[in-house]
Design a protein around this motif. Sequence first.
Motif, PDB file in Angstrom:
ATOM      1  N   LYS A 531      -1.991   3.386  -4.434  1.00 22.90           N
ATOM      2  CA  LYS A 531      -2.535   4.393  -3.517  1.00 22.90           C
ATOM      3  C   LYS A 531      -3.952   4.005  -3.078  1.00 22.90           C
ATOM      4  CE  LYS A 531       0.192   8.162  -5.501  1.00 22.90           C
ATOM      5  NZ  LYS A 531       0.148   9.459  -6.241  1.00 22.90           N
ATOM      6  N   LEU A 534      -3.613   1.206  -0.608  1.00 21.31           N
ATOM      7  CA  LEU A 534      -3.239   1.751   0.691  1.00 21.31           C
ATOM      8  C   LEU A 534      -4.470   2.312   1.415  1.00 21.31           C
ATOM      9  CD1 LEU A 534      -1.059   2.661   2.747  1.00 21.31           C
ATOM     10  CD2 LEU A 534      -0.838   4.773   1.390  1.00 21.31           C
ATOM     11  N   THR A 538      -5.904   0.816   5.067  1.00 21.99           N
ATOM     12  CA  THR A 538      -5.956   1.638   6.285  1.00 21.99           C
ATOM     13  C   THR A 538      -7.386   1.941   6.710  1.00 21.99           C
ATOM     14  OG1 THR A 538      -5.702   3.611   4.888  1.00 21.99           O
ATOM     15  CG2 THR A 538      -3.711   2.674   5.875  1.00 21.99           C
ATOM     16  N   GLU A 635       4.618   4.493   1.330  1.00 24.72           N
ATOM     17  CA  GLU A 635       3.632   4.391   2.407  1.00 24.72           C
ATOM     18  C   GLU A 635       3.093   2.950   2.542  1.00 24.72           C
ATOM     19  OE1 GLU A 635       3.725   8.560   0.966  1.00 24.72           O
ATOM     20  OE2 GLU A 635       3.649   6.565   0.056  1.00 24.72           O
ATOM     21  N   LEU A 636       2.982   2.262   1.402  1.00 26.62           N
ATOM     22  CA  LEU A 636       2.533   0.872   1.437  1.00 26.62           C
ATOM     23  C   LEU A 636       3.617  -0.018   2.036  1.00 26.62           C
ATOM     24  CD1 LEU A 636       0.035  -0.751   0.630  1.00 26.62           C
ATOM     25  CD2 LEU A 636       1.096  -1.157  -1.602  1.00 26.62           C
TER      26      LEU A 636
END
Length: 970
Positions: A531, A534, A538, A635-636
């Motif tokens: 997390k 990520l 971003t 999400e990654l």
Amino acid sequence: MSEFGSHKKNDVGPPVAAGWRAACGGASAGMSVEAHRGGEPVSNGSCSAPDAVKRVQNESGCESPTWENPGSESALKSAIPRRSSLIKDGSRAGREKKKTVSFSSSLAEKKISSAAGCIHSMVEGSELKKIRPNSRVYQRYYLLDAGLQALFWEPSKKESDKARIFLDSIREVRTGRNTETFRTSGVYEQISEDCAFSIIYGEMYESLDLVANSAEVANIWVTGLRYLMQYGRHALDILANSQDSLRLHWLEQLFSSAADQNKQEVIEEGIPLQSAVKLVQSVNPGVSSGKVEHRFKEIQRLREKTGNESGSKDHAENEKPSARKEQVTKQEFIEVFHDFCTRPEIYFLLVQFSSNKEYLDAKDLMRFIEAEQGVAQVSEEMSLQLIQAHEPSEEGRQQGHLSLDGFTSYLTSSECHLFDREHDAICQDMSQPLSHYYINSSHNTYLIEDQFRGPSDKSGYIRALKMGCRCVEVDVWDGPDGEPVVCTGHSLSRPLALHSVLEAIAKFAFVASEYPLILCVENHCSLQQQKVLLQHLTRILGDKLYRDLPAEGALYLPSPEELRHRILLKGKKLGPDSDGEVSEEDEGAEMSQRIKVVNAGGTEKDVVQKSVSLTSVPQSNMPHPSPKRFQLLRELSDLVTLCHSVGFKDFKTSSKAQKPWELCSFHESLALRLAGDSPGDFVNHNKHFLSRVYPNPMRIDSSNMNPQDLWKCGCQIVSMNFQTAGLMMDLNTAWFRQNGSCGYVLRPAIMRQEVSYFSADTKDTVPGVSPQLLHVKVISGQNLPKPKGSGAKGDVVDPYVYVEIHGIPADCSERRTRTVRQNGDNPIFDESFEFQINLPELAMVRFVVLDDDFIGDEFIGQYTIPLECLQPGYRHVPLQSLTGEDLPHAKLFVHVALTNRRGGGKPYKRGLSVRKTRKGREYTALRDLGVRTVDEVFKMAAPLLREAADLRGNMQVRKQFMEYVLQCKA
């Protein structure tokens, strides 16, 4: 087979006409020069050369030729030229690679730079080999008489009046092996084209066919004889008044300017020594001040010793010796300038195009640029602009004349660089699919030394990105305080904070190239730290990250043009129905396993030392770790769009199931095995899919694989250890220069076209590709430094050059020049090589200069260039150090010609012949009889001969046509 010639030093004698020293460009007035051949003094002032004659008689004899007519076993042995320098000395006799043949003698002390210098050398005489129609070879001593009326030779069984040729009977001086005697000689293949020349004389147009010990000696005789043919016996008087005046006037102005700057009231007193040294270095910055200063003092000591100071002797005696040595006279300055700033090889090139003038006018320069440099549509105005830019003398610029110094300036400028400057910018189609390009790639980019204990630093990313790298690696592991770190697992390297690495990548990603950057993320983090990974990706990379999904059913990836200024993540990706678990990528796991096997019971200190033995452990004996599985954050996973990492099974499976946006990573050993077992399938696989190859994990010392082994299979991403200099990195760096150093190079068409077939292991011509012949003539070197760290021989170097071809197996080759002894300032090699290139789009040329030494040849410099970037003609090659930095002022001077391509002069020019059979040579030589000097004699015969040849060809065609018609009627 070795070429004609053995290493023999030419005689140097006193001048035979007043005023020659000034005409020769810097020889001191009134100085008596005594040289030695074979350890004995020789004086040829009377042109009788008795000592030389006696030596030749003793060595070869008057009655027998140098070689016997080939035909018997003994004759066959004698048909091999004597190679006195084959084994340098007893201590090197057993070293096969140290064998070398000397083809030419060193004329460094003579520095020919004028026609008068050539004539002076001819009067002194040279040993030349005379080729007879019966294939016998006689070594004789040839001289020009003091009256400049005849050429004669000794020893000879002929009467003295018959062993001579009067200059007014000479019809032509022809270069190369272009007479019937040469072509029918049994030793034809052993004769160097550059060293051969013929004198056509008499009413019956007889030929005297000669071979010099070097191309430089041949050039001296050809140039001198042509001047004498044009100006007659008064050539010296004419040349003394006109030759080299541009240089002399310019040097006088330089000297006067230096005197004015130093406020010298009487110019004859000279200028300060350091000022004179700086003047010489302003023209030849590569020469060391110590050498120049030593040469000035050497001349002054010699003049003091001989008492030949031309009118300043009494003044010198009244001066203190130390004060006198700190001043340099104009004559001393001109002489030393001549020694350090004259390049005879460029002078001989100048006179080839100057119509026997000592300078080039605008038309001469235009002809040279078009014929030799391969530049089309050159105007006289462009030539004048070049003259204005490079001619140092005001007089030359006003008259539109380019002197020897101006011509040297032009040839050493960026305009005559070997590398085609068009390739400094993007010059390839960037709208092809991503899989159609080779991509500059780095392995474990964060490491700056070895793989196991070497330090890590974000400077590795900065350096690679500045070099145009378009694929970098980030190995991410769980770090302290919940922050992921970048490091190599299973090693002792210091970890880096992930956010600092990403910040460096974001800052330098598009400094050197605007085309897409592939970020290979090897994820080893827990879900919690994924997390954080990520968030960093971003936040730091932001809009640069490419997140668009590929179009369903797309057959190819987008192009680099479409992906400009975007960062593509390469990594694992979850399927639509995945439970969130994927196989882990761990390229360092195998290294860890093997270290444990070989180093069981050892200490960390032994790991690197024992790494050498790891490569000898059979693959079958080593346990291959099965890939672990781990939880991947959805999400990654969504950030991976165009570079989805998948495992490789076989080519058949890939062709059916693999998608264009799926990428396979190959272990170096596996990739090489596939290249050997299924080369054609590997090439076809890479027409649609990206393939990444990473080094063998056992390369703990960060050594590199040969990228050519994988490029020939079409592999786009071959990861290199950028921190390790050497041959492999030289190839990689040079390869990606050919498209503006943007990190992308379009692969050969045969590797992209669907209908084509190419096998990477071909050892013959490539179907559908026309082979090309590359001709490389290594002429000379300039300012070659002593190898770094070498102290065995002081400042002395014995250089030689390797010319290497790298490409598909059919193209790989290497050739070497002879060794030039104790000359790093301006060694003359004058050797030509020919290579057949079967796949030009994948070939590279590498020049390597080494120092010939007892213990082991040491590296001096190298330069590597893709074949597509070569400029034809006479070019200078800037040498680079082992780590890729330019060596100041160190260069090679070469001539390059490539058939089936523009420029480079005619392929049959002297020393660059592309004709392989005797029949082809005869036909080409027949057509070449239309040179200027022959045309003047055979103005009517030459067109008739050509017409007769055409008529004969037409008759043969007509005869075949009539036979065909008769067959049809029957």
